[in-house]
Design a protein around this motif. Structure first.
Motif, PDB file in Angstrom:
ATOM      1  N   UNK A 154       0.827  -1.207   0.000  1.00  0.00           N
ATOM      2  CA  UNK A 154       0.000   0.000   0.000  1.00  0.00           C
ATOM      3  C   UNK A 154       0.866   1.263   0.000  1.00  0.00           C
ATOM      4  N   UNK A 155       1.945   1.265   0.788  1.00  0.00           N
ATOM      5  CA  UNK A 155       2.839   2.436   0.807  1.00  0.00           C
ATOM      6  C   UNK A 155       3.437   2.656  -0.585  1.00  0.00           C
TER       7      UNK A 155
ATOM      8  N   UNK B  20       1.150   6.482  -6.928  1.00  0.00           N
ATOM      9  CA  UNK B  20      -0.012   7.288  -7.332  1.00  0.00           C
ATOM     10  C   UNK B  20       0.270   8.779  -7.213  1.00  0.00           C
ATOM     11  N   UNK B  21       0.929   9.165  -6.120  1.00  0.00           N
ATOM     12  CA  UNK B  21       1.239  10.586  -5.929  1.00  0.00           C
ATOM     13  C   UNK B  21       2.144  11.113  -7.035  1.00  0.00           C
TER      14      UNK B  21
ATOM     15  N   UNK C 137      13.717   6.030 -11.175  1.00  0.00           N
ATOM     16  CA  UNK C 137      14.192   6.012  -9.790  1.00  0.00           C
ATOM     17  C   UNK C 137      13.014   5.881  -8.825  1.00  0.00           C
ATOM     18  N   UNK C 138      11.894   6.514  -9.157  1.00  0.00           N
ATOM     19  CA  UNK C 138      10.708   6.398  -8.298  1.00  0.00           C
ATOM     20  C   UNK C 138      10.158   4.973  -8.315  1.00  0.00           C
ATOM     21  N   UNK C 139      10.139   4.358  -9.490  1.00  0.00           N
ATOM     22  CA  UNK C 139       9.738   2.943  -9.547  1.00  0.00           C
ATOM     23  C   UNK C 139      10.716   2.075  -8.747  1.00  0.00           C
TER      24      UNK C 139
ATOM     25  N   UNK D  19      -6.805  -3.513  -4.971  1.00  0.00           N
ATOM     26  CA  UNK D  19      -5.788  -2.541  -4.573  1.00  0.00           C
ATOM     27  C   UNK D  19      -5.286  -2.927  -3.186  1.00  0.00           C
ATOM     28  N   UNK D  20      -4.000  -2.638  -2.865  1.00  0.00           N
ATOM     29  CA  UNK D  20      -3.500  -2.970  -1.525  1.00  0.00           C
ATOM     30  C   UNK D  20      -4.358  -2.341  -0.425  1.00  0.00           C
ATOM     31  N   UNK D  21      -4.887  -1.160  -0.668  1.00  0.00           N
ATOM     32  CA  UNK D  21      -5.769  -0.517   0.327  1.00  0.00           C
ATOM     33  C   UNK D  21      -6.991  -1.396   0.606  1.00  0.00           C
TER      34      UNK D  21
END
Lengths: 255, 255
Positions: A179-180, A186-187, B161-163, B210-212
């Motif tokens: 989730x993190x 997403x952000x 880098x974000x991935x 979704x993980x949420x």
């Protein structure tokens, strides 16, 4: 041997266990649930009696499996009419003795798996942790578990709680990390689905490697430059940055 | 179109990519690695030239794929003879521009997957994040990736880098949680293999949820009694207790 079994509760655990026991040739006699609509929906699959009134429970069955959540179990047990029927619960964190008020014949039938309604599960692989108050009950619990799973073992209430705790780390907290990652992507308008193959591979690896041997990544390699780039990216996400530092330190302390 | 490709590096990434590209009909011309023995082992599968001397690299190939770790890349790039050959790297955390000293034609060919030598991977599902310094290079990078994977996408160096960072959470830190669970179970003479089915299911769930939405457990339910039992069990494991508290608070803050 085939048994007559009743269920208290009609949630995901009751849904999966009742279908598996029915498929193994046992008879689902009753489904009792505080939500009559859910009890009816589950019972109709087996042509079973259903009710929202726990006093209607037929105590002549071979076993009654109480599939309610850990925090509801105590209240439910005290509402079951006292009898000699075998009564089992399916909770990870409740001791076996909590069932004693309802019957002298009691035990635990705990599937260590996360069930979702409508999502098939390979019950043969589900680990069942079993416990019973006496030999006769033990025989029934083992026979029931053995008829639906190839992965059954005895565990006392403390051991079961320890397994349950370890599953909170390996399931609930792992999902929180997913989730993190999802939230962070997403952000940044990036797509969580890109991570799905590596998530599957990470889970698959520990079927053949110990988690200690499977550990990879910048912290494990001592790749300080990459760690610093990551921490810089997280400058505006103090909670994620702290989580990153904590995990990185823990992995490096072990190196 | 089939290309002539050389590899710098002979580790897990080189091993898997070279086999996939060979199987897709491209020619593996050279394998250059600082460990000549490893270069030889990989090169013999394709009948390729091998060496531990980077100055021997044949700059007439269509593309040279530099499969060295993020922290070694810069040093390796500076040892490559300057040419106009397309040079690609496979790192998550290094910008594309790091390759500029070696050639005006450069790009990134980053497979977001964790490779282990000798463990087969379904390359068609591996996400490739691609980037190139110019259109001609971009065409070659896309054609190479497209010939081995159905899951390719453009990503600039920041996005990559974000991935990469998000994969540290979803792969490296997740594996660390598996390790914490394993360590705790071992200390109590219990068996980590009991967790393997729920670990697989946790990973499988986020293919469709979704993980949420997939989050479960005592923290999510607000089951204070179970949380207290778990914290009591961890009284002699202060590090695990702190980890438990941190995750539980984070999950409850989101509820």
């Amino acid at each position: 041997m085939k048994y007559k079994v009743s269920f208290i509760g009609s949630g995901n655990v009751a849904w999966h266990l009742s279908h598996a026991l029915d498929a193994a040739g046992h008879t689902i006699e009753q489904v009792i649930s505080k939500t009559e609509e859910n009890a009816a929906e589950l019972a109709k699959k087996f042509g079973s009696y259903f009710s929202d009134d726990i006093s209607k429970i037929d105590t002549s069955v071979d076993a009654c499996i109480c599939c309610v959540s850990d925090d509801q179990l105590k209240t439910v047990v005290h509402s079951i009419p006292k009898s000699r029927m075998i009564i089992l619960h399916t909770c990870g964190s409740q001791s076996m003795d909590i069932l004693e008020p309802a019957s002298p014949n009691f035990g635990v039938f705990y599937p260590l798996q996360s069930f979702s309604k409508g999502k098939a599960i390979d019950m043969l692989n589900v680990p069942f942790l079993l416990e019973a108050s006496n030999n006769q009950t033990n025989d029934v619990v083992h026979a029931l578990a053995d008829s639906i799973s190839n992965n059954i073992r005895q565990a006392n209430s403390t051991q079961r709680l320890q397994y349950h705790l370890s599953a909170v780390f390996a399931n609930n907290f792992v999902n929180r990390l997913y989730h993190e990652a999802d939230r962070y992507l997403q952000e940044n308008d990036l797509d969580f689905s890109v991570l799905i193959p590596i998530i599957q591979e990470t889970a698959a690896k520990i079927k053949t490697l110990s988690p200690k041997d499977a550990q990879t990544g910048p912290a494990k390699r001592g790749d300080i430059q990459t760690i610093e780039k990551h921490l810089k990216l997280l400058a505006d996400h103090k909670d994620l940055q702290q989580l990153y530092v904590n995990f990185t330190n823990a992995i490096q302390d072990e190196n």
